[in-house]
Design an enzyme around this catalytic site. Structure first.
Site, PDB file in Angstrom:
ATOM      1  CG  ASP A 121     -24.666  -1.264  24.419  1.00 35.57           C
ATOM      2  OD1 ASP A 121     -24.463  -2.289  23.740  1.00 35.57           O
ATOM      3  OD2 ASP A 121     -24.092  -1.037  25.494  1.00 35.57           O
ATOM      4  CG  ASP A 158     -22.550  -5.605  22.639  1.00 35.75           C
ATOM      5  OD1 ASP A 158     -23.447  -4.743  22.686  1.00 35.75           O
ATOM      6  OD2 ASP A 158     -21.452  -5.474  23.198  1.00 35.75           O
TER       7      ASP A 158
END
Length: 465
Positions: free
Chosen positions: A82, A320
């Site tokens: 992430d 992201d």
């Protein structure tokens, strides 16, 4: 003496600024937007110096799993990679780990959890650690030791050895994890997958309970808690090349994640756009979006706040890997849908649109086992004249197997919730498939290059026969 009185006494004695009220994160679709403070931030511990690192990523459901090897002997935990958060955390305790509101993903129960008792090198972090202050979002390095119950004399002498108090970490999508900050040996591959290196005292969250977060996460943001920061890669960079979702759950097909000099060298042929520094969220990766072109001739102007921040630090396009689909502000999303509809001749599937929530689904005829379809290209124009022509399979995706010689494909872009804080848009991992993305942290830029990621994985020796 009450804790409040003790706190006031310490603040007066040491002439330190008192702690601000803790930030409460509103609900958002974006993962990992934890408020970062610019003043009186605790100093980061000296990172471990590394040369290169190469690890395989496995596509799973809606993201990419990183094989985190922790402990002595190593325990392997599959956690999401992430770029939109800092903290690395793993589920702790096979019998005790629980995820609330995770009924739609019960498979987490079958995934491995970390057992500190089975590692000879595992130990809890101390309350005086800068990373302990960081995970508690504290401006005052004494705060966590006050909470841990240290005496005034040990606080002033810096001799308190109490453990870092339990923490809670909130994600923008509404997820929450609670646990204890732990240190242990981390094992990684070098630039060659045959070379193993051990990193001692790697800091991570040992988590027993979560809300809407069924799987652990390795945070690739820019804060002191993040994986690149702890391994000393923030002055270098990293790159990834995500395989398509058709390889989901295939252990023999993995995506290359490269860190260090190997990730950023010999990439002069890439197109680079500068990173934007958000004064509100400085730990995350922003770039500026200037236009979207559908086909060869329909250019959609984007709002100015997708390439700049306002006085409060809101705006920009966040990259992201923890968000699946690209999200655009509603007015821009509507204009994109209109431009695509004007170029489509296929019949809409209102039934799939209602069932999936995607706003453009089309019935595509199949012939000779081919259901490719004729879809317009979508090109993203970033700052500094960087153009990324998205592979069409990154935009339109088959929702199920063909039925009656046709398949339904939907546009996998979403509308961003109307938020008053944070990024205006998000570039998700689905639109990054078969694109090598380079995070050149030394030059403060992000590069894109279309790539067959299966071939890239093979060149790194990551594909098993």
């Amino acid at each position: 003496m009450s804790l409040l009185s003790l706190f006031i006494l310490i603040a007066t004695t040491t002439q330190l600024t008192t702690c601000h009220a803790k930030y409460t994160q509103p609900t958002s679709l974006v993962l990992g937007l934890i408020h970062s403070r610019a003043l009186l931030a605790p100093k980061a511990s000296k990172p471990t110096e590394m040369l290169d690192m190469l690890e395989p990523l496995t596509e799973y459901r809606d993201g990419y799993l990183f094989p985190l090897k922790l402990g002595t002997p190593p325990q392997v935990l599959q956690v999401y990679m992430d770029t939109g958060s800092d903290l690395t955390w793993v589920p702790c305790g096979n019998l005790t780990f629980d995820c609330m509101n995770c009924d739609d993903d019960r498979t987490y129960k079958s995934m491995a959890s970390f057992s500190p008792s089975l590692s000879s090198s595992s130990h809890r972090d101390l309350c005086g650690s800068p990373l302990c202050s960081n995970v508690h979002s504290s401006d005052n390095p004494y705060d966590t030791c006050i909470e841990a119950g240290c005496s005034l004399s040990t606080l002033l002498k810096g001799t308190c050895q109490r453990l870092c108090p339990s923490f809670s970490y909130t994600y923008g999508g509404g997820g929450v994890v609670t646990g204890s900050l732990t240190r242990d040996t981390l094992r990684i591959h070098g630039g060659d997958t045959g070379v193993l290196r051990d990193v001692t005292n790697f800091c991570f969250g040992c988590v027993g309970t979560t809300y809407r977060e069924p799987i652990g996460i390795v945070g690739f943001g820019r804060g002191s808690l993040s994986f690149p920061s702890q391994l000393g890669f923030l002055n270098k960079g990293f790159s990834h090349c995500f395989l398509g979702f058709q390889f989901a759950n295939n252990p023999n097909m993995t995506s290359p994640l490269v860190m260090g000099d190997l990730a950023i060298s010999c990439k002069d042929h890439f197109k680079y756009t500068p990173m934007l520094r958000s004064p509100m969220f400085p730990n995350y990766y922003y770039i500026g979006l200037e236009a979207i072109v559908v086909g060869n001739n329909v250019s959609i102007e984007v709002p100015s706040n997708l390439k700049a921040f306002d006085s409060q630090g809101n705006g920009g396009l966040l990259i992201d890997s923890g968000t699946t689909y690209t999200q655009l502000p509603r007015p821009l999303h509507v204009r994109l849908l209109s431009a695509i509809r004007s170029k489509m001749a296929y019949q809409r599937s209102s039934e799939l649109e209602k069932r999936t929530g995607f706003e453009l689904c089309y019935k595509v005829p199949c012939s000779k086992n081919s259901c490719i379809g004729d879809f317009p290209s979508i090109t993203l124009h970033f700052v500094k004249d960087v153009k990324l022509v998205l592979p069409k399979e990154n935009c339109f995706y088959a929702m199920a197997a063909p039925v009656s010689n046709h398949v339904v494909k939907c546009l996998l872009f979403q509308s961003m919730e109307d938020e008053t804080y944070g990024p205006v848009g998000v570039l998700g991992n689905f639109q990054q498939q078969n694109v090598e993305v380079v995070y050149d942290l030394e030059e403060e830029r992000i590069g894109f290059h279309l790539m067959d990621c299966a071939s890239s994985a093979a060149s790194h020796g990551l594909l098993e026969k």
